[in-house]
Design a protein around this motif. Structure first.
Motif, PDB file in Angstrom:
ATOM      1  N   GLY A 135      31.741  53.364  40.205  1.00 20.18           N
ATOM      2  CA  GLY A 135      31.204  51.944  39.750  1.00 20.18           C
ATOM      3  C   GLY A 135      30.669  50.915  40.669  1.00 20.18           C
ATOM      4  N   PRO A 136      30.153  49.846  40.446  1.00 19.15           N
ATOM      5  CA  PRO A 136      30.117  48.792  41.393  1.00 19.15           C
ATOM      6  C   PRO A 136      31.411  48.352  42.141  1.00 19.15           C
ATOM      7  CG  PRO A 136      28.799  48.521  39.465  1.00 19.15           C
ATOM      8  CD  PRO A 136      29.546  49.561  39.199  1.00 19.15           C
ATOM      9  N   GLY A 137      31.309  48.202  43.310  1.00 19.12           N
ATOM     10  CA  GLY A 137      32.486  47.797  43.934  1.00 19.12           C
ATOM     11  C   GLY A 137      33.372  49.033  44.688  1.00 19.12           C
ATOM     12  N   THR A 138      33.153  50.112  44.431  1.00 19.42           N
ATOM     13  CA  THR A 138      33.515  51.440  44.931  1.00 19.42           C
ATOM     14  C   THR A 138      32.553  52.437  45.427  1.00 19.42           C
ATOM     15  OG1 THR A 138      33.509  52.628  42.729  1.00 19.42           O
ATOM     16  CG2 THR A 138      35.410  51.126  43.144  1.00 19.42           C
ATOM     17  N   PHE A 139      33.243  53.242  46.101  1.00 22.39           N
ATOM     18  CA  PHE A 139      32.478  54.253  46.745  1.00 22.39           C
ATOM     19  C   PHE A 139      33.144  55.576  46.977  1.00 22.39           C
ATOM     20  CE2 PHE A 139      34.338  52.564  50.367  1.00 22.39           C
ATOM     21  CZ  PHE A 139      33.940  53.623  51.380  1.00 22.39           C
ATOM     22  N   SER A 140      32.461  56.881  47.023  1.00 23.75           N
ATOM     23  CA  SER A 140      33.169  57.952  47.653  1.00 23.75           C
ATOM     24  C   SER A 140      32.240  58.684  48.699  1.00 23.75           C
ATOM     25  CB  SER A 140      33.364  58.776  46.458  1.00 23.75           C
ATOM     26  OG  SER A 140      34.262  60.142  46.819  1.00 23.75           O
ATOM     27  N   PRO A 141      32.774  58.685  49.765  1.00 25.46           N
ATOM     28  CA  PRO A 141      31.665  59.412  50.867  1.00 25.46           C
ATOM     29  C   PRO A 141      31.711  60.977  51.140  1.00 25.46           C
ATOM     30  CG  PRO A 141      33.831  58.583  52.178  1.00 25.46           C
ATOM     31  CD  PRO A 141      33.914  58.104  50.377  1.00 25.46           C
ATOM     32  N   ASP A 142      32.769  61.287  50.482  1.00 25.79           N
ATOM     33  CA  ASP A 142      32.966  62.888  50.711  1.00 25.79           C
ATOM     34  C   ASP A 142      33.446  63.512  49.199  1.00 25.79           C
ATOM     35  OD1 ASP A 142      35.545  61.956  50.361  1.00 25.79           O
ATOM     36  OD2 ASP A 142      36.107  62.085  52.529  1.00 25.79           O
ATOM     37  N   VAL A 143      34.189  64.584  49.119  1.00 25.52           N
ATOM     38  CA  VAL A 143      34.672  65.376  48.044  1.00 25.52           C
ATOM     39  C   VAL A 143      36.110  64.787  47.535  1.00 25.52           C
ATOM     40  CG1 VAL A 143      33.049  67.201  48.646  1.00 25.52           C
ATOM     41  CG2 VAL A 143      35.500  67.227  49.406  1.00 25.52           C
ATOM     42  N   ASP A 144      36.443  63.637  48.077  1.00 27.70           N
ATOM     43  CA  ASP A 144      37.815  63.252  47.732  1.00 27.70           C
ATOM     44  C   ASP A 144      37.722  62.990  46.164  1.00 27.70           C
ATOM     45  OD1 ASP A 144      40.319  62.597  47.509  1.00 27.70           O
ATOM     46  OD2 ASP A 144      40.060  60.600  48.690  1.00 27.70           O
ATOM     47  N   VAL A 145      38.922  63.067  45.596  1.00 29.35           N
ATOM     48  CA  VAL A 145      38.708  62.465  43.942  1.00 29.35           C
ATOM     49  C   VAL A 145      39.135  61.135  44.058  1.00 29.35           C
ATOM     50  CG1 VAL A 145      39.670  64.670  43.394  1.00 29.35           C
ATOM     51  CG2 VAL A 145      41.221  62.924  43.766  1.00 29.35           C
ATOM     52  N   GLN A 201      36.800  54.568  46.493  1.00 30.75           N
ATOM     53  CA  GLN A 201      37.603  53.641  47.516  1.00 30.75           C
ATOM     54  C   GLN A 201      36.741  52.104  47.353  1.00 30.75           C
ATOM     55  OE1 GLN A 201      37.504  55.010  51.477  1.00 30.75           O
ATOM     56  NE2 GLN A 201      37.278  57.150  50.839  1.00 30.75           N
ATOM     57  N   SER A 202      37.628  51.243  47.328  1.00 35.12           N
ATOM     58  CA  SER A 202      37.034  49.947  47.225  1.00 35.12           C
ATOM     59  C   SER A 202      35.985  49.495  48.162  1.00 35.12           C
ATOM     60  CB  SER A 202      38.178  48.727  47.175  1.00 35.12           C
ATOM     61  OG  SER A 202      38.946  49.131  45.795  1.00 35.12           O
ATOM     62  N   CYS A 203      35.024  48.642  47.720  1.00 31.11           N
ATOM     63  CA  CYS A 203      34.071  48.056  48.777  1.00 31.11           C
ATOM     64  C   CYS A 203      33.436  47.153  48.000  1.00 31.11           C
ATOM     65  CB  CYS A 203      33.011  49.127  49.487  1.00 31.11           C
ATOM     66  SG  CYS A 203      31.877  48.362  50.535  1.00 31.11           S
ATOM     67  N   VAL A 204      33.668  45.857  48.309  1.00 36.06           N
ATOM     68  CA  VAL A 204      33.348  44.665  47.370  1.00 36.06           C
ATOM     69  C   VAL A 204      31.753  44.468  47.712  1.00 36.06           C
ATOM     70  CG1 VAL A 204      35.661  43.521  47.648  1.00 36.06           C
ATOM     71  CG2 VAL A 204      33.787  43.207  49.552  1.00 36.06           C
ATOM     72  N   SER A 205      31.126  44.955  48.630  1.00 38.56           N
ATOM     73  CA  SER A 205      29.560  44.631  48.870  1.00 38.56           C
ATOM     74  C   SER A 205      28.751  45.706  48.033  1.00 38.56           C
ATOM     75  CB  SER A 205      29.338  44.830  50.383  1.00 38.56           C
ATOM     76  OG  SER A 205      29.747  46.088  50.652  1.00 38.56           O
ATOM     77  N   ILE A 206      29.600  46.983  47.367  1.00 42.89           N
ATOM     78  CA  ILE A 206      28.707  47.525  46.701  1.00 42.89           C
ATOM     79  C   ILE A 206      28.102  46.971  45.262  1.00 42.89           C
ATOM     80  CG2 ILE A 206      28.497  49.945  45.543  1.00 42.89           C
ATOM     81  CD1 ILE A 206      30.139  50.914  47.920  1.00 42.89           C
ATOM     82  N   ARG A 207      26.867  47.027  44.868  1.00 42.03           N
ATOM     83  CA  ARG A 207      26.612  46.601  43.592  1.00 42.03           C
ATOM     84  C   ARG A 207      25.865  47.563  42.877  1.00 42.03           C
ATOM     85  NH1 ARG A 207      29.430  43.588  45.147  1.00 42.03           N
ATOM     86  NH2 ARG A 207      28.982  41.145  45.550  1.00 42.03           N
ATOM     87  N   ILE A 208      25.968  48.852  43.086  1.00 40.86           N
ATOM     88  CA  ILE A 208      25.361  49.976  42.550  1.00 40.86           C
ATOM     89  C   ILE A 208      26.460  51.192  41.939  1.00 40.86           C
ATOM     90  CG2 ILE A 208      23.117  49.790  43.649  1.00 40.86           C
ATOM     91  CD1 ILE A 208      24.009  52.251  45.275  1.00 40.86           C
ATOM     92  N   TYR A 209      26.047  51.893  40.952  1.00 44.35           N
ATOM     93  CA  TYR A 209      26.863  53.328  40.799  1.00 44.35           C
ATOM     94  C   TYR A 209      26.482  54.401  41.692  1.00 44.35           C
ATOM     95  CZ  TYR A 209      28.205  50.931  36.229  1.00 44.35           C
ATOM     96  OH  TYR A 209      28.861  50.102  35.277  1.00 44.35           O
ATOM     97  N   GLY A 210      27.464  54.927  42.024  1.00 44.71           N
ATOM     98  CA  GLY A 210      27.375  56.312  42.646  1.00 44.71           C
ATOM     99  C   GLY A 210      27.206  56.183  44.225  1.00 44.71           C
ATOM    100  N   ALA A 211      27.623  55.136  44.697  1.00 45.37           N
ATOM    101  CA  ALA A 211      27.399  54.746  46.285  1.00 45.37           C
ATOM    102  C   ALA A 211      28.454  55.709  46.884  1.00 45.37           C
ATOM    103  CB  ALA A 211      28.082  53.361  46.414  1.00 45.37           C
ATOM    104  N   LYS A 212      27.648  56.197  48.017  1.00 46.54           N
ATOM    105  CA  LYS A 212      28.536  57.155  48.851  1.00 46.54           C
ATOM    106  C   LYS A 212      28.924  56.703  50.259  1.00 46.54           C
ATOM    107  CE  LYS A 212      25.510  61.007  46.969  1.00 46.54           C
ATOM    108  NZ  LYS A 212      24.840  60.132  45.977  1.00 46.54           N
ATOM    109  N   SER A 213      28.570  55.469  50.630  1.00 48.91           N
ATOM    110  CA  SER A 213      29.028  54.800  51.733  1.00 48.91           C
ATOM    111  C   SER A 213      29.403  53.218  51.413  1.00 48.91           C
ATOM    112  CB  SER A 213      28.090  55.017  52.750  1.00 48.91           C
ATOM    113  OG  SER A 213      26.874  54.287  52.511  1.00 48.91           O
ATOM    114  N   CYS A 214      30.054  52.571  52.196  1.00 52.36           N
ATOM    115  CA  CYS A 214      30.378  51.130  51.905  1.00 52.36           C
ATOM    116  C   CYS A 214      29.340  50.348  52.917  1.00 52.36           C
ATOM    117  CB  CYS A 214      31.785  50.695  52.466  1.00 52.36           C
ATOM    118  SG  CYS A 214      32.281  49.128  52.000  1.00 52.36           S
ATOM    119  N   THR A 215      28.334  49.878  52.501  1.00 48.26           N
ATOM    120  CA  THR A 215      27.225  49.291  53.367  1.00 48.26           C
ATOM    121  C   THR A 215      26.634  48.044  52.540  1.00 48.26           C
ATOM    122  OG1 THR A 215      25.389  50.880  52.310  1.00 48.26           O
ATOM    123  CG2 THR A 215      26.762  51.464  54.378  1.00 48.26           C
TER     124      THR A 215
END
Length: 253
Positions: free
Chosen positions: A226-236, A239-253
């Motif tokens: 969800g927004p505020g989180t991301f997962s860049p790889d196949v981890d389960v 991870q937190s990232c306050v700048s993310i505003r979308i679903y399904g983020a793969k990087s913290c940008t």
């Protein structure tokens, strides 16, 4: 690997096979809201959502005078029909070819009139219904719906186990042959009893993760981050990232 999408009142949906909680579902497959309680819905990635009715089950069984329906999407803007969004005249919503970016809160407001029998006085009543939709590549019910699909987890696991058995049998046969033929040189790669095993690895595709607290009804499912989180790889874990505003983020940008 498993991955999902969310709507709020709890429902699992997959092309005719589904499971739900905190919502009502009719024989026609409509999902009704529950006043004051978001309905969570998990939809298989690239599949259609169930049909969401802009009312609760009790109201649907009563006569509703001059109803109007207003749907608000995850971007907090009114929904309008397009190639993915289908809204009927009776306020029913279906989202086709669901993607990660379509995840989020879908809100419908039902407005209708009530008439006092004694005075014929009209009153406008408004009721809000919240649906929270999440995406998962394998929504609940997939085992019964994808028997012919090569990407099903059960088929994949079975194939892996067959491969394991065949590899082990190959090395056992090789060891037997060399054990009974002393004239042959033992190859550099050979089998040692009890040295071969297959370990199950838990993973989610990038942009998805598992969260037992948020998705307690499906703690083992990979759900879209969800927004505020991301997962860049196949981890389960998302991870937190306050700048993310979308679903399904793969990087913290």
């Amino acid at each position: 690997m498993r991955a999902w999408v969310l709507l709020s009142a709890v429902l699992w949906y997959l092309t005719g096979v589904g499971w739900q909680r905190s919502s009502e579902r009719t024989g026609k497959g409509f999902i009704y809201g529950k006043p004051g309680h978001p309905v969570k819905i998990y939809v298989k990635l690239h599949h259609n959502s169930p049909i969401l009715a802009c009312m609760d089950y009790k109201r649907a069984k009563k006569e509703t005078v001059d109803p109007t329906y207003t749907w608000i999407g995850p971007n907090e803007k009114p929904l309008t029909e397009n190639n993915r969004i289908n809204i009927t005249k009776t306020g029913k919503l279906k989202v086709e070819d669901f993607l990660e970016a379509l995840s989020g809160l879908y809100t419908c407001t039902l407005s209708y009139k009530t008439v006092r029998a004694e005075t014929q006085e009209e009153t406008i009543v408004k009721q809000r219904y919240d649906f929270m939709i999440f995406v998962n590549p394998f929504a609940p019910g997939w085992k019964g719906a994808c028997n012919d699909s090569a990407d099903c987890e059960d088929i994949t696991n079975r194939n892996i186990l067959q491969a394991r058995d065949r590899i082990e049998e190959f090395f056992r046969s090789q060891a037997y042959i060399y054990y009974h033929d002393f004239n042959k040189t033992i190859p550099a790669m050979h089998f040692v009893d009890h040295s071969f095993q297959v370990v199950r690895m838990d993973s989610c595709r990038p942009g998805f993760g598992k969260n037992e607290g948020l998705h307690s009804n499906c703690a083992s499912c990979c759900v879209v981050c969800g927004p505020g989180t991301f997962s860049p790889d196949v981890d389960v874990t998302c991870q937190s990232c306050v700048s993310i505003r979308i679903y399904g983020a793969k990087s913290c940008t």
